[in-house]
Design a protein around this motif. Structure first.
Motif, short mmCIF file in Angstrom:
data_model
loop_
_atom_site.label_atom_id
_atom_site.label_comp_id
_atom_site.label_asym_id
_atom_site.label_seq_id
_atom_site.Cartn_x
_atom_site.Cartn_y
_atom_site.Cartn_z
N ALA A 66 -3.82 21.52 38.24
CA ALA A 66 -2.52 21.63 38.89
C ALA A 66 -1.37 21.61 37.89
CB ALA A 66 -2.35 20.47 39.89
N ALA A 67 -1.69 21.48 36.61
CA ALA A 67 -0.65 21.37 35.58
C ALA A 67 0.15 22.68 35.46
CB ALA A 67 -1.27 21.03 34.23
N LYS A 68 1.45 22.54 35.21
CA LYS A 68 2.31 23.71 35.04
C LYS A 68 2.07 24.37 33.69
CE LYS A 68 5.98 22.01 37.99
NZ LYS A 68 7.35 21.52 38.06
N SER B 82 8.38 15.04 25.37
CA SER B 82 7.59 16.21 25.70
C SER B 82 6.43 16.31 24.71
CB SER B 82 8.47 17.46 25.63
OG SER B 82 7.71 18.59 26.00
N MET B 83 5.22 16.17 25.21
CA MET B 83 4.03 16.16 24.35
C MET B 83 3.62 17.57 23.97
SD MET B 83 3.29 13.03 23.75
CE MET B 83 1.72 13.32 22.97
N GLN B 84 3.47 17.78 22.67
CA GLN B 84 3.05 19.09 22.17
C GLN B 84 1.53 19.21 22.10
OE1 GLN B 84 5.25 21.64 21.59
NE2 GLN B 84 6.61 20.15 22.57
N ARG B 85 0.88 18.14 21.58
CA ARG B 85 -0.58 18.19 21.41
C ARG B 85 -1.16 16.79 21.58
NH1 ARG B 85 -0.80 20.12 16.49
NH2 ARG B 85 -1.06 18.11 15.50
N PHE B 86 -2.29 16.73 22.26
CA PHE B 86 -2.99 15.48 22.46
C PHE B 86 -4.48 15.75 22.29
CE2 PHE B 86 -5.24 12.34 24.98
CZ PHE B 86 -4.60 11.16 24.63
N SER B 87 -5.13 14.97 21.44
CA SER B 87 -6.56 15.15 21.18
C SER B 87 -7.30 13.84 21.45
CB SER B 87 -6.81 15.57 19.74
OG SER B 87 -6.17 16.80 19.47
N LEU B 88 -8.46 13.98 22.06
CA LEU B 88 -9.24 12.81 22.44
C LEU B 88 -10.72 13.19 22.49
CD1 LEU B 88 -9.29 9.89 23.63
CD2 LEU B 88 -8.99 10.95 25.87
N ALA C 250 2.78 14.78 33.16
CA ALA C 250 4.17 14.37 33.43
C ALA C 250 5.02 14.55 32.17
CB ALA C 250 4.21 12.92 33.90
N CYS C 251 4.40 14.47 31.00
CA CYS C 251 5.10 14.68 29.72
C CYS C 251 5.08 16.14 29.30
CB CYS C 251 4.48 13.81 28.63
SG CYS C 251 4.72 12.04 28.87
N ASN C 252 4.68 17.04 30.21
CA ASN C 252 4.67 18.48 29.96
C ASN C 252 3.81 18.86 28.76
OD1 ASN C 252 5.35 21.08 30.70
ND2 ASN C 252 7.14 21.14 29.37
N ILE C 253 2.60 18.34 28.71
CA ILE C 253 1.67 18.59 27.60
C ILE C 253 1.49 20.09 27.38
CG2 ILE C 253 -0.37 18.39 29.11
CD1 ILE C 253 -0.25 17.24 25.46
N LYS C 254 1.53 20.49 26.13
CA LYS C 254 1.36 21.91 25.78
C LYS C 254 -0.09 22.22 25.40
CE LYS C 254 5.73 22.89 26.10
NZ LYS C 254 6.14 22.55 27.42
N ARG D 7 5.67 7.18 26.09
CA ARG D 7 6.07 8.59 25.98
C ARG D 7 6.67 9.06 27.31
NH1 ARG D 7 4.08 6.99 21.79
NH2 ARG D 7 3.71 8.16 19.93
N LYS D 8 6.03 8.68 28.41
CA LYS D 8 6.51 9.08 29.73
C LYS D 8 7.87 8.45 30.02
CE LYS D 8 5.28 9.14 34.60
NZ LYS D 8 4.30 8.71 35.60
#
Length: 145
Positions: A134-136, A78-84, A104-108, A72-73
């Motif tokens: 530190a994430a934007k 651009s990652m919208q959603r990630f669940s773990l 880095a993939c701009n996770i939302k 992905r990177k």
């Protein structure tokens, strides 16, 4: 009656395939990707990943997660959603690496569930990776259970 072998799913536009795959756990979506080149392409660009529970002692699972996120990177997805769901707080050492890639993939939206364990009268806690703070983009929903 003659069977129809027409592959209608592979003819769908990629956004619709992404929507369909977004309802599946990552393992199931990856399995579906083996059915056609179109589904493989949709899987490799899928911005929604739900890995469910990760068992920290299964090294091959960590390799798959590393490869999936690195891909992905590399392709600037651009990652919208990630669940773990980490079944043991010691997994946070892996999670730190994964979270840095997601940032880095701009996770939302980041849904992270980490189980704590009770040992000899004490709860065992890990700590969240500093990279989250530190994430934007705003990473959301952390659950310590």
């Amino acid at each position: 009656m003659k069977g129809n072998s027409d592959d209608r799913i592979s003819k769908l536009p990629e956004p619709i395939l992404h929507h369909i795959l977004s309802f599946l756990r990552a393992k199931s979506a990856a399995r579906m990707s083996t059915l056609s080149k179109v589904l493989d392409s949709a899987w490799n660009s899928l911005p929604y990943l739900d890995f469910g529970e990760i068992l920290w002692w299964l090294k091959d699972v960590n390799v798959v997660m590393d490869q999936t996120l690195a891909s992905r990177k590399k392709h600037n997805i651009s990652m919208q959603r990630f669940s773990l769901w980490l079944s043991y707080y010691a997994c946070l050492s892996y999670d730190d690496r994964w979270i840095k890639i997601l940032i880095a993939c701009n996770i939302k939206e980041l849904n992270l569930r980490v189980e704590t364990h009770y040992y000899r009268g004490n709860f065992l806690y890990g700590s969240l990776p500093v990279a989250i703070f530190a994430a934007k983009s705003k990473c959301a929903e952390f659950a310590w259970i």
